[in-house]
Design an enzyme around this catalytic site. Structure first.
Site, short mmCIF file in Angstrom:
data_model
loop_
_atom_site.label_atom_id
_atom_site.label_comp_id
_atom_site.label_asym_id
_atom_site.label_seq_id
_atom_site.Cartn_x
_atom_site.Cartn_y
_atom_site.Cartn_z
N ALA A 41 -4.74 -32.86 -24.53
CA ALA A 41 -3.82 -31.90 -25.28
C ALA A 41 -3.78 -30.46 -24.62
O ALA A 41 -2.76 -30.00 -24.48
CB ALA A 41 -4.79 -31.51 -26.56
N GLY A 252 -8.16 -25.88 -14.89
CA GLY A 252 -7.71 -27.26 -14.31
C GLY A 252 -6.54 -27.97 -15.12
O GLY A 252 -5.65 -28.34 -14.57
N ASP A 253 -6.71 -27.83 -16.43
CA ASP A 253 -5.69 -28.63 -17.21
C ASP A 253 -4.34 -27.73 -17.27
O ASP A 253 -3.29 -28.07 -17.19
CB ASP A 253 -6.20 -28.60 -18.76
CG ASP A 253 -7.35 -29.54 -18.87
OD1 ASP A 253 -7.56 -30.42 -17.83
OD2 ASP A 253 -8.35 -29.26 -19.67
N ALA A 283 -4.34 -18.39 -16.39
CA ALA A 283 -5.30 -18.96 -17.54
C ALA A 283 -6.77 -18.56 -17.54
O ALA A 283 -7.31 -18.29 -18.50
CB ALA A 283 -5.25 -20.33 -17.40
N SER A 292 -5.14 -19.39 -23.55
CA SER A 292 -4.89 -18.58 -22.46
C SER A 292 -3.90 -19.00 -21.60
O SER A 292 -3.58 -18.50 -20.51
CB SER A 292 -6.46 -18.66 -21.75
OG SER A 292 -6.47 -20.07 -21.16
#
Ligand code: ADP
Length: 302
Positions: A41, A252-253, A283, A292
């Site tokens: 997500a 990282g996402d 972020a 974020s």
């Protein structure tokens, strides 16, 4: 066309502490709010907010956590028509963030554990039609393999956490996105009999080892130091802009989502990673994961 993410959806229970507790220790904390998370997500939201068209394949439960888990996916406009609501619990992550910005995370998979080969193959057509299929390590390995098998476009994998995935399946990743720790674990997984695994290897060496192990391209994220991009023909270190980090959850996402959004709009891997380090740096300046992440109109640090 567009991007298909086959992945996890979680509710994040965020707790702030001055420092992380030792085993057996009780500390006072603050926070305790629920925010949307899950690596699948998070990456879908990051890509969609930056202008990509993202379709999600995954599942939530029929409990009270489903709605907050889906909030940002809905707001950002990710196509959720292939997200099932199943009996049982939504994935839950208990995230503890200390004052120095480091996090400790416990993940309870819940509905994400039902994203199996059987479930994924019901969406083969959508996966085959995607220009990029983006995968992480928070769904069952057979669901992961089914998504790779159905893909006809580019497969991008952020194998976090590192789960045992068939090596021929994993090698379809172009790029494989990992941090230093995950790179070590992937190499161990690919060469289980190797007695000379070098825990002290430099990040660039690990990335080259992964290329030698059969990956077409590898992007290794290095926190505040940015990332390394390695292919068979080039190797580049891309520094992250200096920022003051308050919470690295989901950085990282944000990076992975930004990278695929750029690849989908035709950028080279180096250019996509150069953009993604700036999105990751954006972020870490805000609290939470998805909350974020920048919009395409936000000014990124440079
Ligand atoms: P992961 O959480 O997957 O280990 P990283 O910590 O390497 O990922 O962070 C991903 C990206 O986020 C980095 O490549 C970088 O762009 C950005 N980032 C992370 N931490 C910082 C930081 N302290 N300062 C600036 N950028 C950061």
């Amino acid at each position: 066309m567009g991007i298909v993410v086959v992945g996890s959806i979680n509710a994040d229970l965020g707790v702030r502490v001055e420092r992380h507790p030792n085993p057996g220790e009780t500390l006072l904390g603050s926070g305790g709010g629920i925010s949307p998370g899950g690596k699948g997500a998070n990456q879908a939201v990051a890509a969609q907010l930056l202008g990509a068209e993202v379709t999600f394949i995954g599942a939530v439960g029929d409990d009270a956590y489903a709605e907050p888990a889906l909030r940002r996916l809905k707001e950002s406009g990710v196509d959720l028509s292939r997200v099932a609501e199943l009996d049982g619990t939504t994935g839950l992550a208990v995230i503890t963030v200390s004052d120095d910005g480091e996090n400790c995370i416990i993940v309870i998979p819940g509905a994400n554990s039902h994203v199996t080969a059987d479930y994924v193959s019901r969406h083969d057509e959508a996966i085959a039609a995607a220009s990029i299929v983006l995968l992480q390590g928070e769904i069952p390995a057979d669901g992961f393999a089914a998504a790779v098998a159905a893909a006809s476009g580019r497969v991008v994998v952020n194998l976090a956490p590192v789960v045992p995935v068939d090596s021929a399946v994993l090698r379809q990743a172009d790029p494989l996105i990992v941090n230093e720790h995950e790179a070590q674990l992937v190499l161990q997984q690919l060469h289980p009999d190797s007695t000379n695994c070098d825990d002290t290897a430099e990040p660039a060496q690990l990335a080259h080892d992964l290329i030698n192990a059969g990956f077409r391209s590898v992007v290794m994220t290095l926190g505040a130091a940015g990332c390394i991009v390695v292919t068979e023909t080039e190797s580049r270190t891309i520094p992250a802009p200096p920022v003051s980090a308050v919470d690295t959850t989901g950085a990282g996402d944000a990076f992975a989502g930004a990278l695929v959004a750029q690849l989908d709009s035709g950028a080279s891997l180096i250019d996509a990673a150069t953009f993604a380090v700036r999105v990751g740096a954006f972020a870490v300046q805000g609290w939470g994961a998805q909350d974020s992440y920048p919009l395409a109109t936000d000014t990124l640090p440079s």
